[in-house]
Write a protein that holds these residues in place. Structure first.
Motif, PDB file in Angstrom:
ATOM      1  N   ALA A 177       0.827  -1.205   0.000  1.00 35.76           N
ATOM      2  CA  ALA A 177       0.000   0.000   0.000  1.00 35.76           C
ATOM      3  C   ALA A 177       0.865   1.261   0.000  1.00 35.76           C
ATOM      4  CB  ALA A 177      -0.925   0.003   1.213  1.00 35.76           C
ATOM      5  N   ALA A 178       1.960   1.225   0.754  1.00 32.74           N
ATOM      6  CA  ALA A 178       2.842   2.384   0.823  1.00 32.74           C
ATOM      7  C   ALA A 178       3.552   2.630  -0.513  1.00 32.74           C
ATOM      8  CB  ALA A 178       3.876   2.188   1.936  1.00 32.74           C
ATOM      9  N   LEU A 179       3.731   1.573  -1.303  1.00 31.75           N
ATOM     10  CA  LEU A 179       4.398   1.708  -2.601  1.00 31.75           C
ATOM     11  C   LEU A 179       3.430   2.073  -3.722  1.00 31.75           C
ATOM     12  CD1 LEU A 179       6.625  -1.490  -2.345  1.00 31.75           C
ATOM     13  CD2 LEU A 179       7.503   0.844  -2.480  1.00 31.75           C
ATOM     14  N   THR A 180       2.156   1.829  -3.489  1.00 35.91           N
ATOM     15  CA  THR A 180       1.173   1.939  -4.565  1.00 35.91           C
ATOM     16  C   THR A 180       1.065   3.341  -5.148  1.00 35.91           C
ATOM     17  OG1 THR A 180      -0.151   0.072  -3.745  1.00 35.91           O
ATOM     18  CG2 THR A 180      -1.278   1.701  -5.118  1.00 35.91           C
ATOM     19  N   SER A 181       1.002   4.355  -4.295  1.00 34.69           N
ATOM     20  CA  SER A 181       0.806   5.723  -4.779  1.00 34.69           C
ATOM     21  C   SER A 181       1.891   6.136  -5.759  1.00 34.69           C
ATOM     22  CB  SER A 181       0.769   6.699  -3.594  1.00 34.69           C
ATOM     23  OG  SER A 181      -0.361   6.472  -2.795  1.00 34.69           O
ATOM     24  N   TYR A 182       3.137   5.827  -5.423  1.00 38.95           N
ATOM     25  CA  TYR A 182       4.243   6.223  -6.300  1.00 38.95           C
ATOM     26  C   TYR A 182       4.206   5.445  -7.607  1.00 38.95           C
ATOM     27  CZ  TYR A 182       8.936   6.911  -8.125  1.00 38.95           C
ATOM     28  OH  TYR A 182      10.000   7.208  -8.941  1.00 38.95           O
ATOM     29  N   VAL A 183       3.957   4.134  -7.527  1.00 37.30           N
ATOM     30  CA  VAL A 183       3.950   3.309  -8.738  1.00 37.30           C
ATOM     31  C   VAL A 183       2.838   3.739  -9.684  1.00 37.30           C
ATOM     32  CG1 VAL A 183       3.623   0.979  -9.637  1.00 37.30           C
ATOM     33  CG2 VAL A 183       5.042   1.341  -7.607  1.00 37.30           C
ATOM     34  N   THR A 184       1.651   4.013  -9.161  1.00 40.39           N
ATOM     35  CA  THR A 184       0.549   4.443 -10.031  1.00 40.39           C
ATOM     36  C   THR A 184       0.852   5.797 -10.688  1.00 40.39           C
ATOM     37  OG1 THR A 184      -0.574   5.353  -8.076  1.00 40.39           O
ATOM     38  CG2 THR A 184      -1.234   3.168  -8.802  1.00 40.39           C
ATOM     39  N   SER A 185       1.603   6.645  -9.988  1.00 43.89           N
ATOM     40  CA  SER A 185       1.939   7.948 -10.576  1.00 43.89           C
ATOM     41  C   SER A 185       2.903   7.812 -11.751  1.00 43.89           C
ATOM     42  CB  SER A 185       2.549   8.871  -9.512  1.00 43.89           C
ATOM     43  OG  SER A 185       3.843   8.424  -9.126  1.00 43.89           O
TER      44      SER A 185
END
Length: 281
Positions: A177-185
């Motif tokens: 979850a903590a990695l998701t925001s950056y990867v989706t960006s």
């Protein structure tokens, strides 16, 4: 990153609903696989498990949307409410009613969640933190996950095995979850940037390993031992990464922090009590 807390809360609640349905379906499927048989083969042949996978996909999609709209510290604790949705679902599947004490516990959890969100008022952080900022927190978290997996996997007590494997799985979900925001960006810059980022592959590894360990936990023991561990470990691991790596903070004073801490304790206690109730209903 956009800051739309109402939208983030709505998406997180939908994610919790999907995850609740998935957890009930997958636990029933995994529990039907004997310990000596191949867990993966048994699950792949079970339509109920595939239905749970569909629920997980829907939940993750809503979680991604929530994280695109708000901070990790805002989104992850709301996912604890998956147990509130799983409670009546499990009761209905078993043909039983929910008692007044159980509903009181569920409402207490909801109140603690509201307190956490209103008083803590978590901020957004730096989703593209450099690798140097990740190293020490990531080593600590991975070491804890490895210890829980090794100890849990070798334990002769089914309940302890389910608890520790569930905690390891939930921690991996929190990391994802903590990695998701950056990867989706990264998708805004093209597929090459997505595939060339270490965060993408860390997200994939954490997600796949988390799914496997969760099924192991579901197979090893009752929902009362595995689901609370998964549910609690995920927001705690995400919050750990959010604070130590992503520079997320609670925007409140010392008294507010104390109230927020009490709310977290209540969330943990009521989550365990609810999951025990749903497993026996």
């Amino acid at each position: 990153m956009a800051n739309h807390p109402v939208g983030a809360i709505a998406c997180a609640l939908l994610a919790a609903l999907f995850f609740a349905v998935a957890a009930v379906a997958q636990q029933r499927a995994a529990a039907a696989v004997p310990e000596g048989d191949s867990l993966v083969r048994g699950l792949l042949r079970n339509p109920r498990w595939w239905a749970g996978i569909v629920g997980d996909i829907g939940g993750y999609a809503m979680q991604v949307a929530a994280l695109a709209l708000g901070a990790v510290l805002l989104v992850q604790p709301i996912l604890v409410s998956a147990l509130v949705f799983a409670l009546p679902l499990a009761a209905r599947l078993n043909g039983r009613r929910i008692g007044a004490r159980t509903w009181a516990t569920a409402l207490t959890l909801v109140a603690a969640l509201v307190c956490f969100l209103v008083v803590g008022n978590p901020s957004e952080g730096n989703t593209d933190a450099p690798l140097d900022d990740w190293l020490l927190p990531l080593i600590i978290l991975v070491a804890l996950i490895a210890a829980a997996t090794i100890i849990g996997g070798s334990s002769a007590d089914p309940g302890r095995r389910a608890l520790l494997l569930g905690a390891a799985s939930g921690s991996l979900y929190g990391l994802a979850a903590a990695l998701t925001s950056y990867v989706t960006s990264l998708f805004e810059h093209g597929l090459g940037d997505v595939l060339g980022s270490w965060q993408t592959w860390a997200l994939v590894a954490a997600g796949l390993t988390g799914v496997y360990l969760q099924q192991r936990a579901f197979q090893a023991g009752p929902l009362s031992a595995s689901l609370p561990a998964v549910t609690i470990a995920e927001p705690l691991a995400a919050a750990f990464i959010g604070v130590t790596v992503l520079d997320e903070r609670f925007r409140t004073n010392t008294f507010g922090l104390a109230i927020t801490a009490v709310a977290v304790i209540i969330m943990c206690a009521t989550t365990i009590r609810l999951s025990r109730t749903q497993a026996t209903t």
